[in-house]
Each structure stands twice: as structure tokens, then as C-alpha cells.
Scaffold this motif. Structure first.
Motif, PDB file in Angstrom:
ATOM      1  N   SER A  23     -39.307  26.210 -25.300  1.00 12.32           N
ATOM      2  CA  SER A  23     -38.402  26.175 -24.159  1.00 12.32           C
ATOM      3  C   SER A  23     -37.794  24.777 -23.990  1.00 12.32           C
ATOM      4  O   SER A  23     -36.609  24.640 -23.665  1.00 12.32           O
ATOM      5  N   ASN A  24     -38.559  23.741 -24.261  1.00  8.81           N
ATOM      6  CA  ASN A  24     -37.979  22.386 -24.223  1.00  8.81           C
ATOM      7  C   ASN A  24     -36.920  22.209 -25.302  1.00  8.81           C
ATOM      8  O   ASN A  24     -35.864  21.613 -25.058  1.00  8.81           O
ATOM      9  N   GLY A  33     -45.256  22.913 -19.123  1.00  8.59           N
ATOM     10  CA  GLY A  33     -44.528  21.854 -19.793  1.00  8.59           C
ATOM     11  C   GLY A  33     -45.194  21.297 -21.030  1.00  8.59           C
ATOM     12  O   GLY A  33     -46.148  21.851 -21.576  1.00  8.59           O
ATOM     13  N   GLU A  65     -43.865  26.683 -24.306  1.00  3.42           N
ATOM     14  CA  GLU A  65     -43.374  25.497 -23.596  1.00  3.42           C
ATOM     15  C   GLU A  65     -42.567  24.585 -24.514  1.00  3.42           C
ATOM     16  O   GLU A  65     -41.523  24.063 -24.129  1.00  3.42           O
TER      17      GLU A  65
END
Ligand code: ADP
Ligand code: MG
Length: 625
Positions: free
Chosen positions: A46-47, A135, A43
Motif C-alpha cells: 500500500s505504501n 503502516g 502495508e
């Protein structure tokens, strides 16, 4: 009094409470996902990758950003002594306000869905967690505290730090940071020390983030861990099936391998690379990474659009994948890209590749194609109904059940191959489900003369048939049409010598039906089209055909199908018996009603079948008498 200026300074904001859902998510994550904890790294990476994509895109048109020449990369370092883990990116960065906004709410729709699932008491939360994006907050599964330090790409912005221990509030304060980007520092919990070990981090990165488009460096030595190659730009022969499947998994988080895929490298009329996937299921899982339809559009490896819908004909919206073209004009807005000639050419190439891939699959792997048809057949039909470009190309992809091949799929070509020598037309019948359809009286003649008939039972079929009138010069013909003409039969199968109502008595019997049924029907007549069935309903002349009636019925709630003509079979024992029954006999009326309603039922037009029970019981009583 608090002025606007004060309110926007970091000090005035502290400490800031989380929004309600965020708090819940945090609790659920910490307590229920112990064994899947490693996904927090996916996560955060990916951010970082999203932030890099955004600055990459921004710099196409704006060079006056902070550190325009910084390498676009992600760096991960760990300190086993201090028990900390740091993820740094040179992405777009955040101002203090943006941090309060982005890290204080859950914007992520996957996270909301997850909270909802948890509240509903879904038992296998731990099973599904691996499959969806939760997230930034997932980091609290392993963190004692998290500090996010960021410097926005806007040169005049101030750096700021966000800090939170996973309790109800977080703080934001000014920070020292000169380089553009974001740094996430995690103080690991005692039981999460493994995530300060480089070998462990290397494994996790390879497992979940191998295809991230920016380099991921690990440790002091800055060793690059992910393969980072744009797999779609590799020579076709160098990529293996498992690579395609792994890329699909990382693209979609769909854990079922795709039914098939296609890799394209084209030079003319436009330059393009693409990888296209047909997923295994039509329904996108709740936890997929792909929240909308559309392909990922790159130009020279820069992500231009996450969900580009203009690359796919509407009816192929289930296709997943990536398109990359050097020929897209880059310094233009997304609106101009949509309208450009290049886009139209790309779309055409993509559409023909999908069709070609499906045809190949139908030929080489019929069983797999059966699965495709089961999941996506209605999209092919929709393409024909809505006259997409190349809709003729879709005809060979159609599959049907037929009265002679009930449980396998036949193509129109299969049907033509099996046609009788004298046969010109492709026959079909429309209905609501195959089981009642095979009982239809309209099939009596077809069976008797050995004609195969396609069974069409989906709502979209009527729409499709409005367009699909011919295939390879064979007209498609509805066997329920009153005026259906079969080819002349050379050896008319000899009718069994059964008693028949003499022609001169027809008029009297027909009048009995007419008087009894009144205006429920427009007409009653005898027919030679039936054998095993006593009666059927057909449309009167001039009525809209059955396909259109069904289309109207679906589009307009108050559409009443036109009244029908009742056709009777003068050779059927029920009618022969009825004819010899005195008209005053109570049973005569009951039988007429029942014959009529049976015919309604088989056409799928009976408004209230249960209402027939009283009458049927009466018939039973007298039969048993
Ligand atoms: P999502 O990534 O689905 O939006 P997250 O909870 O992962 O949800 O992240 C929330 C938001 O925080 C992101 O949308 C982004 O605006 C911001 N953010 C998180 N990490 C970074 C980062 N490394 N750089 C810039 N912005 C970030
Ligand atoms: Mg995210």
C-alpha cells in the motif's frame, strides 16, 4: 559548531532515535500479532501504491522528473537462500531528509489508535489488527533488519539508504541507486522464512492487495499477481456480487459487507463510472482505511483525490465508493476541479443514483431497508431539514413508528393508504421517547376517532418538520396544537353516560385552579378534547409552535418554553371528585398541583420529577386512610 549544511547531511544525523510512540508500536506489534503477521506485506504494497499514485499525479503537470517513462509498477522478489524479501516501486521516492521524517515517526492515525488501544489493555488486539493499517513498522514483525533504499523523483537528489534492526535507533547514509523509486529489503527472521516462498507471497497478495491499481509483479519471471483492473470500468454484467464486496473490503477494510451498492456507467451529460456503497454501520470503525468522508475520485484511472467531498450532498456523507470521469480537466489544480461544471454534474448524477438505489432497496428488500433506516435514517431527515438539492425526493424514503404500528416502520405512503376516508391531514406528535408519547393526552381524541398518528421522537425531527409541511397535498399537522380541528365526525361515537361537571359549576372550579397555580400557567379552561386523561397543557395563542420551541431549546441553552394553558376534562372522575371537594380541604390543593405536574411530565417539561414523591406519598396516605 554544526552548520546547517552539515546537519542536513546523512552522516551528521546518525544514529537517530525513534520517537517514543514508534518504539511502543514496534514492541506491541512484534509481541502480540504473531498470527496476523502476513499483513505487513499489505502495508508495504500500500505504501508503494501510494508512492506510485503520487508520481502519477505529479507527472500530470511536471515531466521533468527522474525516469519519466519508467513503468509504474511494484516488483516483489524473494531469495529463500539468503532469506530476504524485496519490494521495489517506481514511485515518488524519498530524499534522506524525507526518510528520516517519514520512517522515524508514526504519522499513521491508525497506528496511534492502535497504541492507545494496547495501552488501555484491549484484549482482542489480535482480532482487530487484521482490520487496520499499522503502516511501515509492521514489517518488523517478520524482519531481523530492514534496509530502505530510495531515489527521489527530483533529478538532482541523492539516493539514500535507511537501515534499522528494530532497536531504538536507525541510520541513514548515501546509497548507490540510479532509478527512481524505493526498494524495501527485508532480512527475514528465522521463524518467518515462509515469506521468502513465492507461493505464500502469491496468496497474500491475492488476499489483501488484489485491487491495487498498479501491476504487482512477483519473482524472476515477473508474473503479474493482482487483477489490477479498475472494477468500476468493467461492464456491469461482468462483475459479480462477491467482486463488489471484495472491492469494498479492500477499499475500506470494513469487514461487514455493505447493505447495498450501485454500479454506474454514464455517457451523457458527462462521462462517468462509479461504484457506490451503503455501509452496514453508520459509525466508521476505528480501524477503517477511510479516515474521512468522501468518495475516491479518479480521472482516466489516475487518483485525483482520496476524499472528494464535493461529489456528495452533505447528508449522504456516509456513502463510500469510487467515481471516475474522463471529462474532468486534468491539468488544473484541485481547487479548479471543485468549481468545475463537470463536478456539479457528477454530484447530481451520484445523488440521484443514491436515492434511486435506496428507493429500490425499500421496495425490493424492506427488511434490509429497515436496517438502513435504523443506521442512517437521521441523515435522510437531515437532508430534508437542511434543504439539500432534491430534498423532496427524500420524502418517500422516510419511515416512522405510529400509534397503530408501533414496532414496524411505515412510510408516508403507507400512512396515506391507511387514512380514513374523510381524512385530509397527516397527524403527528412530537416527544422525547415513544413510550411516554403513547400516554400523551393529546392522543385521546385521535384514538377515540381512530386516526393514526406518527410518533416523532428524534431531536432532528423538529428541524425536519420546519421544512416538511406537506406530502402529496396532505398537510402535516401536530395533534398537540390547541386549535387542532378534526374532520366532522359522521357517527360521533356515543359517549358513555358518565357523570360530568355541570357547565354552570365550571367557572368556580377553574378559579380554584387559577388561584392555586398562580402564574405557572397563562390560563385554565375546560376542553372536550380529552377522554381518558384528566388534563393537558397546550400552547397559548400566538406562541411559537412546538417544533420551533424544540428547535430553540436545542439551539439556545437558556431558552424557557413559553407558559402553557392548562386544559381540563370535565368528564374525568378525578375532576368530578375534585369539584365536589370543599376548597378548604387540604387534598384539593395537593390534587391540583399533582394534576398540573403530571401534565408537565408527559410533555417532557418537568424540571425535577423526583420532587413529586413527597406529594404522591401524601396522596397515598389519605387514599389508604
Ligand atoms: P502511512 O502510509 O499511513 O503514511 P506508513 O507507516 O505506512 O504510514 O508510512 C510512513 C510514510 O513513509 C509514508 O507516509 C510515506 O511518506 C513514506 N513511505 C513509506 N513507504 C514509501 C515508499 N515505498 N515510497 C515513498 N514513500 C514511502
Ligand atoms: Mg502505509
Amino acid at each position: 559548531m554544526v552548520t546547517d549544511e552539515q546537519a542536513s547531511t546523512p552522516e551528521a544525523l546518525n544514529p537517530i532515535p525513534f520517537k517514543a510512540e514508534t518504539r511502543q508500536l514496534l514492541d506491541i506489534l512484534i509481541h502480540s500479532l504473531y498470527t496476523e503477521r502476513e499483513i505487513f506485506l499489505r502495508e508495504l504494497i500500500s505504501n508503494a501504491s501510494d508512492a506510485l499514485t503520487r508520481i502519477d499525479f505529479e507527472m500530470l503537470t511536471n515531466r521533468s522528473v527522474l525516469d519519466p517513462d519508467a513503468e509504474l509498477a511494484i516488483t516483489i522478489t524473494a531469495d529463500p537462500e539468503q532469506n530476504t524479501l524485496t519490494i521495489t516501486d517506481t514511485g515518488i521516492g524519498m530524499t534522506a531528509e524525507e526518510m528520516a521524517e517519514n520512517l522515524g515517526t508514526i504519522a499513521h492515525s491508525g497506528a496511534k489508535a492502535f497504541v492507545a488501544a494496547a495501552q488501555k489493555g484491549t484484549k482482542n488486539l489480535a482480532d482487530v489488527i487484521g482490520q487496520f493499517g499499522v503502516g511501515f513498522y509492521s514489517a518488523f514483525m517478520v524482519a531481523e533488519w530492514i534496509r530502505v533504499i530510495s531515489h527521489s523523483h527530483q533529478p538532482e537528489a541523492q539516493a539514500a539508504a535507511w537501515f534499522c534492526t528494530g532497536t531504538d535507533t536507525f541510520t541513514i547514509e548515501p546509497a548507490e541507486m540510479t532509478a527512481r523509486g524505493t526498494q524495501v529489503v527485508i532480512k527475514l527472521k528465522e521463524d518467518a522464512k515462509e515469506f521468502a516462498q513465492e507461493y505464500r507471497l502469491r496468496d497474500i497478495i491475492r488476499k489483501h492487495s488484489d485491487f491495487i491499481a498498479f501491476p504487482i509483479y512477483l519473482g524472476e519471471k515477473r508474473e503479474q499477481i493482482n487483477r489490477q483492473t479498475a472494477i468500476w470500468r468493467q461492464p456491469l454484467r461482468k462483475v459479480e456480487k462477491k467482486d463488489y464486496e471484495e472491492f469494498y473490503r479492500q477499499l475500506t477494510l470494513d469487514f461487514s459487507p455493505p447493505l447495498t451498492y450501485a454500479h454506474m456507467a454514464v455517457d451523457a451529460p458527462v462521462q462517468m463510472y462509479a461504484i457506490l456503497y451503503i455501509p452496514a454501520k453508520a459509525e466508521r470503525g476505528m480501524f477503517t482505511l477511510r479516515k474521512e468522508d468522501g468518495l475516491k475520485l479518479y480521472s482516466r484511472k489516475i487518483l485525483i483525490q482520496e476524499y472528494c467531498k464535493d461529489l456528495l450532498p452533505e447528508n449522504f456523507r456516509f456513502v463510500q465508493g469510487v467515481v471516475d470521469s474522463e471529462d474532468l480537466p486534468l491539468n488544473v489544480s484541485r481547487e479548479t476541479i471543485q468549481a468545475s461544471r463537470v463536478m456539479a454534474q457528477l454530484k447530481k448524477l451520484v445523488a440521484s443514483k443514491i436515492i434511486e438505489t435506496l428507493k429500490k432497496m425499500a421496495n425490493d428488500e424492506p427488511e434490509n431497508y429497515g436496517k438502513f433506516w435504523h443506521e442512517f435514517g437521521r441523515y435522510i431527515k437531515e437532508g430534508i431539514a437542511t434543504e439539500q438539492t432534491e430534498s423532496q425526493e427524500l420524502y418517500p424514503l422516510l419511515r416512522f413508528h405510529t400509534i397503530t404500528h408501533l414496532s414496524t416502520w411505515s412510510s408516508l405512503d403507507d400512512y396515506i393508504r391507511r387514512m380514513k376516508p374523510d381524512q385530509k391531514e397527516i397527524y403527528y406528535i412530537l416527544g422525547d421517547d415513544a413510550r411516554s408519547l403513547v400516554q400523551s393526552p393529546h392522543l385521546d381524541m385521535m384514538r377515540q376517532h381512530d386516526y393514526e398518528v406518527l410518533l416523532l421522537t428524534e431531536p432532528i425531527d423538529s428541524f425536519m418538520l420546519v421544512r416538511l409541511a406537506n406530502y402529496k397535498d396532505h398537510p402535516l399537522t401536530n395533534v398537540a396544537a390547541a386549535d387542532l380541528k378534526l374532520p366532522p365526525q359522521e357517527n360521533e361515537p356515543a359517549r358513555e353516560e358518565t357523570p360530568t361537571i355541570p357547565t354552570e359549576q365550571w367557572a368556580v372550579l377553574i378559579d380554584r385552579f387559577k388561584n392555586h397555580l398562580g402564574d405557572k400557567v397563562t390560563d385554565v379552561r375546560m376542553t372536550d378534547r380529552l377522554s381518558g386523561s384528566p388534563a393537558r397543557l397546550v400552547d397559548p395563542e400566538g406562541a411559537p409552535n412546538q417544533e420551533l420551541q424544540r428547535v430553540y431549546r436545542m439551539l439556545k441553552e437558556d431558552f424557557d418554553p413559553p407558559k402553557k394553558v392548562l386544559e381540563l376534562n370535565p368528564r374525568h372522575p378525578i375532576l368530578v371528585q375534585l369539584n365536589s371537594l370543599a376548597s378548604e380541604n387540604e387534598l384539593s390543593g395537593i390534587a391540583i398541583d399533582q394534576l398540573y405536574e403530571n401534565a408537565l411530565l408527559i410533555e417532557g417539561l418537568h424540571p425535577d420529577p423526583a420532587s413529586m414523591i413527597a406529594r404522591i406519598q401524601k396522596l397515598l396516605e389519605s387514599a389508604l386512610h
